[in-house]
Design a protein around this motif. Sequence first.
Motif, short mmCIF file in Angstrom:
data_model
loop_
_atom_site.label_atom_id
_atom_site.label_comp_id
_atom_site.label_asym_id
_atom_site.label_seq_id
_atom_site.Cartn_x
_atom_site.Cartn_y
_atom_site.Cartn_z
N VAL A 24 40.87 25.29 30.27
CA VAL A 24 40.47 26.48 31.03
C VAL A 24 41.68 27.41 31.07
O VAL A 24 42.53 27.33 31.97
N ASP A 25 41.75 28.30 30.10
CA ASP A 25 42.92 29.16 29.93
C ASP A 25 43.02 30.23 31.00
O ASP A 25 44.11 30.72 31.30
N HIS A 26 41.89 30.61 31.58
CA HIS A 26 41.86 31.71 32.55
C HIS A 26 41.30 31.23 33.89
O HIS A 26 40.47 31.91 34.51
N ALA A 27 41.77 30.07 34.33
CA ALA A 27 41.23 29.48 35.56
C ALA A 27 41.71 30.21 36.82
O ALA A 27 41.01 30.20 37.84
N ILE A 72 42.22 20.60 31.65
CA ILE A 72 43.49 21.23 31.99
C ILE A 72 43.24 22.70 32.33
O ILE A 72 42.45 23.37 31.67
N TYR A 73 43.93 23.15 33.38
CA TYR A 73 43.71 24.48 33.93
C TYR A 73 45.03 25.25 33.99
O TYR A 73 45.99 24.78 34.59
N ALA A 74 45.07 26.43 33.37
CA ALA A 74 46.24 27.31 33.51
C ALA A 74 46.26 27.87 34.93
O ALA A 74 45.24 28.28 35.46
N ARG A 75 47.44 27.89 35.53
CA ARG A 75 47.56 28.31 36.93
C ARG A 75 48.22 29.68 37.05
O ARG A 75 48.94 29.94 38.01
N PHE A 76 47.99 30.58 36.09
CA PHE A 76 48.56 31.92 36.15
C PHE A 76 47.55 32.91 35.60
O PHE A 76 46.75 32.58 34.72
N SER A 77 47.59 34.13 36.11
CA SER A 77 46.61 35.14 35.74
C SER A 77 46.80 35.61 34.31
O SER A 77 47.92 35.74 33.82
N ARG A 78 45.70 35.94 33.67
CA ARG A 78 45.75 36.51 32.32
C ARG A 78 46.43 37.87 32.31
O ARG A 78 46.84 38.34 31.25
N LEU A 79 46.57 38.52 33.48
CA LEU A 79 47.28 39.79 33.53
C LEU A 79 48.79 39.59 33.42
O LEU A 79 49.50 40.45 32.92
N SER A 146 36.82 24.76 24.91
CA SER A 146 37.54 25.79 25.66
C SER A 146 36.55 26.52 26.55
O SER A 146 35.61 27.15 26.06
N MET A 147 36.72 26.42 27.86
CA MET A 147 35.76 26.92 28.83
C MET A 147 36.15 28.31 29.34
O MET A 147 37.28 28.53 29.79
N HIS A 148 35.18 29.24 29.29
CA HIS A 148 35.42 30.62 29.72
C HIS A 148 34.19 31.16 30.44
O HIS A 148 33.11 30.57 30.39
N SER A 149 34.35 32.34 31.06
CA SER A 149 33.21 33.06 31.61
C SER A 149 33.34 34.53 31.25
O SER A 149 34.43 35.02 30.97
N PHE A 150 32.19 35.24 31.25
CA PHE A 150 32.22 36.65 30.85
C PHE A 150 31.51 37.53 31.88
O PHE A 150 30.58 37.08 32.57
N THR A 151 31.95 38.77 31.96
CA THR A 151 31.40 39.71 32.92
C THR A 151 29.99 40.14 32.50
O THR A 151 29.72 40.31 31.30
N PRO A 152 29.07 40.31 33.46
CA PRO A 152 27.68 40.64 33.11
C PRO A 152 27.52 42.01 32.46
O PRO A 152 26.57 42.22 31.70
#
Length: 258
Positions: A24-27, A72-79, A146-152
């Motif tokens: 989870v790269d963008h957790a 595994i989860y990244a603990r920092f923002s993609r920004l 690789s688990m992600h989500s997307f904006t509607p």
Amino acid sequence: MTDSTSSVFDIQHPDSDSALLLTVDHASRHIPEEYNNLGLTDPSVLARHIAWDIGIEDVTRRLSDRLKATAIYARFSRLLLDANRYPHDPASTPVISDGVEIPANQDMTEAEKARRVETYFTPYQGAITDLIERKREAHEVPLLISMHSFTPVMNDFERPWHIGVLWDRDPRIALPLLKILRENSSLVVGDNEPYSAREPLGYTMNEHGMKRGIPNVAIEIRQDLIDTHQGAEKWASIMADALTRLGPLAPYEPGGTG
């Protein structure tokens, strides 16, 4: 429950016997205090999709527990730094994201970029490498998802898909998973929608999956379906059922086309 923690990543079920590894790269939307919210005067921006993949950590934690799979989860923002982009890609530290200017990323020095890569990207991706090597020792064919989500809505387009299966040249997980998900007539399932895994290539899938010959796929779930615990539980159940039904993977010769 988190089983292993650092300031950069969490690992759930690190000693799992499962062949499956969920990334989870963008957790997280976390910005370390020293960065002062990257200069953003409106902190509510960090609750938006530009800062993280809304809902996907909740889904993945439930899925990991259901399957007793390592996650595994990244603990920092993609920004701050996008864990799923190559560091040389300018978009890995965006100066503008969905119309929002990110002040601390404007005119950033090479030294600062290198510091972020060394502090966040390298330890996180190194932890994935270590987990994959442990999976390879225990299993002939480990699986990387690789688990992600997307904006509607993006650029005024209302995305119809509920879930997308993203893949490049390796069809071993993608094709049977697409078939299983599409058995549910109520789901709109995207094949390399709303994004393509082929352009641009995501770092996690490409480096840890394609280049190692490990079966890999990225999953995108629409954020309005998983922004509550009830929604996250529903989609963890859908994914757990689908992954449990995958069965033996078809042979794959690198260099083939999907």
